[in-house]
Design a protein around this motif. Sequence first.
Motif, PDB file in Angstrom:
ATOM      1  N   ASP A  65      15.405  24.861 -28.386  1.00  0.00           N
ATOM      2  CA  ASP A  65      15.659  26.134 -27.724  1.00  0.00           C
ATOM      3  C   ASP A  65      15.824  27.251 -28.744  1.00  0.00           C
ATOM      4  OD1 ASP A  65      16.158  27.824 -25.530  1.00  0.00           O
ATOM      5  OD2 ASP A  65      18.312  27.643 -25.839  1.00  0.00           O
ATOM      6  N   ASP A  98      10.742  34.324 -20.244  1.00  0.00           N
ATOM      7  CA  ASP A  98      10.840  33.476 -21.439  1.00  0.00           C
ATOM      8  C   ASP A  98       9.528  33.548 -22.220  1.00  0.00           C
ATOM      9  OD1 ASP A  98      11.117  31.451 -23.348  1.00  0.00           O
ATOM     10  OD2 ASP A  98      12.259  30.167 -22.002  1.00  0.00           O
ATOM     11  N   TYR A 210      30.569  34.584 -15.946  1.00  0.00           N
ATOM     12  CA  TYR A 210      29.790  34.261 -17.141  1.00  0.00           C
ATOM     13  C   TYR A 210      30.116  35.228 -18.280  1.00  0.00           C
ATOM     14  CZ  TYR A 210      25.759  32.716 -19.892  1.00  0.00           C
ATOM     15  OH  TYR A 210      24.953  32.217 -20.882  1.00  0.00           O
ATOM     16  N   GLN A 219      23.326  39.755 -25.947  1.00  0.00           N
ATOM     17  CA  GLN A 219      22.688  38.492 -25.600  1.00  0.00           C
ATOM     18  C   GLN A 219      23.194  37.969 -24.257  1.00  0.00           C
ATOM     19  OE1 GLN A 219      22.869  35.411 -28.575  1.00  0.00           O
ATOM     20  NE2 GLN A 219      22.385  33.802 -27.123  1.00  0.00           N
ATOM     21  N   ALA A 220      24.502  38.033 -24.042  1.00  0.00           N
ATOM     22  CA  ALA A 220      25.062  37.553 -22.779  1.00  0.00           C
ATOM     23  C   ALA A 220      24.541  38.370 -21.602  1.00  0.00           C
ATOM     24  CB  ALA A 220      26.584  37.599 -22.830  1.00  0.00           C
ATOM     25  N   GLU A 223      21.103  37.220 -20.842  1.00  0.00           N
ATOM     26  CA  GLU A 223      21.142  35.926 -20.166  1.00  0.00           C
ATOM     27  C   GLU A 223      21.507  36.086 -18.696  1.00  0.00           C
ATOM     28  OE1 GLU A 223      23.894  33.842 -22.621  1.00  0.00           O
ATOM     29  OE2 GLU A 223      22.390  33.352 -24.150  1.00  0.00           O
TER      30      GLU A 223
END
Length: 268
Positions: A65, A98, A210, A219-220, A223
């Motif tokens: 990943d 992705d 989350y 980044q979070a 996501e």
Amino acid sequence: MAQHVILVLGATGSTGRRVTGLLRASGHAVRAASRSGETTFDWSEPSTWEPAVAGASAVYLMAPDGIPVDPRFVSLAVERGVRRIVLLSSTAIEPMGDERLMSAERTVRESGAEWTILRPSWFDQNFDEGFFQSSILTGEVVVPLGDVRQAFVDAGDIAAVAAAALTEDGHAGRTYEITGPRSLTFGEAVEIIARATGREVRYRGGDEDYLTAMGSSEQAMAEVKAFAALRDLGDQPVSEAVRQVTGSPPKPFEAYATEAAAQGAWRP
């Protein structure tokens, strides 16, 4: 293809070691490659590529990943005689944006070799070998998918499809959506593991849950956006790929959880 060498990348990982085991049990010559495996292979060290691919006629292609599949390696493999490539990709990569895996799929389609693409759902083994293991042990799994159902699939079933695609005809040019036998919410999956282990484990599935757990980093936030795109797809349908390719039904999540618990996967 039993007389030819099959290169398995990621051979110490969840699917790679299972692919290796299945192929060897069937009498195939396997070169098991990883950064710490029998044959050294490192995506960041091109000097390891040639020894790994030399003499191979088929490749189980995957990258950890976050690491891209380098088109230079795929070109090298085909130049050195690889005729068949089976790529481990993932489900829903387009809506989740992705680019790493979309690029990998384009690379193998354009490689000139026979290709098969595997698009599995969430691995069962994410809960005992992967990134959710520590969450199970601490008693809380946080994934911002709410009550949307996912068709969790066992790594052994993914490996069985891969082994068939590497050694049998009829899979070239195919993309297989690989799922387990039924779809579950993350909450249901966590409940099944909790029953199998006798542990208290809860699931939190909101965006704020989350971000609280991961921090509100760039980044979070990215996501959370990707998870929202997956959530917007709704419940994941179940496919017949495992049964169609292998002739056997996929393993139920309950059986996975019971076996993993018996093997001590979630002992402190």
